[in-house]
Design a protein around this motif. Structure first.
Motif, short mmCIF file in Angstrom:
data_model
loop_
_atom_site.label_atom_id
_atom_site.label_comp_id
_atom_site.label_asym_id
_atom_site.label_seq_id
_atom_site.Cartn_x
_atom_site.Cartn_y
_atom_site.Cartn_z
N MET A 162 1.30 -0.42 10.43
CA MET A 162 1.44 0.48 9.15
C MET A 162 0.19 0.28 8.40
N PRO A 163 -0.08 1.35 7.75
CA PRO A 163 -1.16 1.44 6.83
C PRO A 163 -1.37 0.33 6.01
N ARG A 164 -2.69 -0.10 5.72
CA ARG A 164 -2.94 -1.43 4.68
C ARG A 164 -2.66 -0.84 3.10
N ARG A 165 -1.91 -1.64 2.56
CA ARG A 165 -1.60 -1.50 1.12
C ARG A 165 -2.59 -2.42 0.21
N SER A 166 -2.90 -1.42 -0.53
CA SER A 166 -3.70 -2.08 -1.62
C SER A 166 -3.58 -1.32 -2.97
N THR A 167 -4.49 -1.66 -4.08
CA THR A 167 -4.38 -1.02 -5.26
C THR A 167 -5.27 0.18 -5.35
N GLY A 168 -6.29 0.49 -4.27
CA GLY A 168 -6.95 1.69 -4.40
C GLY A 168 -5.91 2.93 -4.12
N PRO A 169 -6.70 4.05 -4.19
CA PRO A 169 -6.12 5.22 -3.58
C PRO A 169 -5.40 5.30 -2.43
N LYS A 170 -6.03 5.13 -1.39
CA LYS A 170 -5.33 5.19 0.22
C LYS A 170 -4.24 4.03 0.05
N GLY A 171 -4.51 2.86 -0.35
CA GLY A 171 -3.41 1.80 -0.43
C GLY A 171 -2.44 2.00 -1.11
N ARG A 172 -2.64 2.61 -2.35
CA ARG A 172 -1.30 2.87 -3.27
C ARG A 172 -0.74 3.73 -2.48
N ILE A 173 -1.08 4.71 -1.77
CA ILE A 173 -0.33 6.08 -1.14
C ILE A 173 0.50 5.06 -0.15
N ALA A 174 0.01 4.14 0.47
CA ALA A 174 0.61 3.66 1.72
C ALA A 174 1.71 2.40 0.96
N LEU A 175 1.47 1.92 -0.09
CA LEU A 175 2.41 1.11 -0.85
C LEU A 175 3.58 1.96 -1.15
N VAL A 176 3.32 2.99 -1.96
CA VAL A 176 4.33 3.94 -2.28
C VAL A 176 5.35 4.29 -1.46
N HIS A 177 4.77 4.77 -0.24
CA HIS A 177 5.34 5.33 0.75
C HIS A 177 6.26 4.35 1.57
N ALA A 178 5.69 3.15 1.72
CA ALA A 178 6.46 2.01 2.26
C ALA A 178 7.93 1.83 1.41
N LEU A 179 7.41 1.66 0.16
CA LEU A 179 8.39 1.44 -0.93
C LEU A 179 9.65 2.56 -0.78
N ALA A 180 9.15 3.90 -0.63
CA ALA A 180 10.00 5.01 -0.78
C ALA A 180 10.86 4.89 0.39
N HIS A 181 10.35 4.58 1.62
CA HIS A 181 11.01 4.34 2.92
C HIS A 181 12.16 3.07 2.82
N ILE A 182 11.86 2.01 2.08
CA ILE A 182 12.54 0.90 1.83
C ILE A 182 13.83 1.57 0.78
N GLU A 183 13.46 2.17 0.18
CA GLU A 183 14.59 2.84 -1.01
C GLU A 183 15.45 3.55 -0.30
N LEU A 184 15.15 4.52 0.60
CA LEU A 184 15.69 5.61 1.47
C LEU A 184 16.83 4.82 2.24
N ASN A 185 16.22 3.63 3.07
CA ASN A 185 17.11 2.97 4.01
C ASN A 185 18.05 2.09 2.99
N ALA A 186 17.78 1.65 1.85
CA ALA A 186 18.70 0.99 0.93
C ALA A 186 19.88 1.96 0.41
N VAL A 187 19.47 3.25 0.22
CA VAL A 187 20.82 4.38 0.07
C VAL A 187 21.86 4.10 1.22
N ASP A 188 20.98 4.43 2.51
CA ASP A 188 22.06 4.13 4.01
C ASP A 188 22.74 3.25 3.67
N LEU A 189 22.17 2.02 3.67
CA LEU A 189 22.65 0.76 3.79
C LEU A 189 23.94 0.42 2.65
N ALA A 190 23.70 0.78 1.37
CA ALA A 190 24.69 0.72 0.67
C ALA A 190 25.79 1.59 0.95
N TRP A 191 25.73 2.87 1.56
CA TRP A 191 26.88 3.54 1.89
C TRP A 191 27.40 3.16 3.26
#
Length: 170
Positions: A1-30
């Motif tokens: 997985m891309p390294r997550r940090s607070t810099g621009p590229k790391g922030r993108i990796a963090l937000v992407h990872a969290l979006a993936h988690i949240e999308l999976n959480a939608v499916d898991l709730a259903w």
């Protein structure tokens, strides 16, 4: 997985990872609604999990939209399948599903979000931190839903919740 940090590229990796988690959480709730909703549980069980699915979808939408402001979109980076692995080991036991996903995995997110928000604010990413603040507040409710239904199942089965939780985590 891309390294997550607070810099621009790391922030993108963090937000992407969290979006993936949240999308999976939608499916898991259903999945909880579809898989366990016919077990004779009360209407409030279904209502709780529909509300969780709705809020998880809102989280995903906020993060996916934020990714666009960062110059990318959901799906541009690789993602892990940790949540689905947890679902795969708890397909037929509501108590196990509640213990593993909301009571353990979502609880871990609650532990990591506040320090992540502090780091993001220090880096000037107040917009990202604000989204995580909203998610954090909602995830507290989702954890409570998991605990409520875990305790319900334990009571229904005559099980002691603390010991049962520890046993299921093993």
């Amino acid at each position: 997985m891309p390294r997550r940090s607070t810099g621009p590229k790391g922030r993108i990796a963090l937000v992407h990872a969290l979006a993936h988690i949240e999308l999976n959480a939608v499916d898991l709730a259903w999945d909880v609604v579809a898989r366990f909703g016919g077990l004779g549980l009360t209407r409030s069980f279904l209502d709780d999990w529909v509300d969780v699915a709705k809020e998880e979808a809102e989280h995903y939408a906020a993060l996916a939209s934020h990714l666009e402001t960062l110059g990318t979109c959901y799906g541009d980076l690789p993602a892990h399948d940790g949540l689905w692995q947890a679902a795969m080991v708890t397909p037929y036991d509501l108590a196990a599903r509640m213990a593993i996903i909301p009571m353990t995995l979502e609880a871990r997110g609650l532990e990591t979000t506040p320090p992540t928000c502090v780091k993001l604010r220090r880096a000037g990413a107040d917009d990202t931190a604000a989204i995580l603040d909203t998610i954090y507040t909602d995830e507290i409710k989702h954890l409570a839903v998991g605990v409520r239904w875990f305790e319900y199942v334990c009571a229904d089965r005559g099980l002691e919740p603390v010991g049962t939780f520890a046993k299921l985590l093993k």
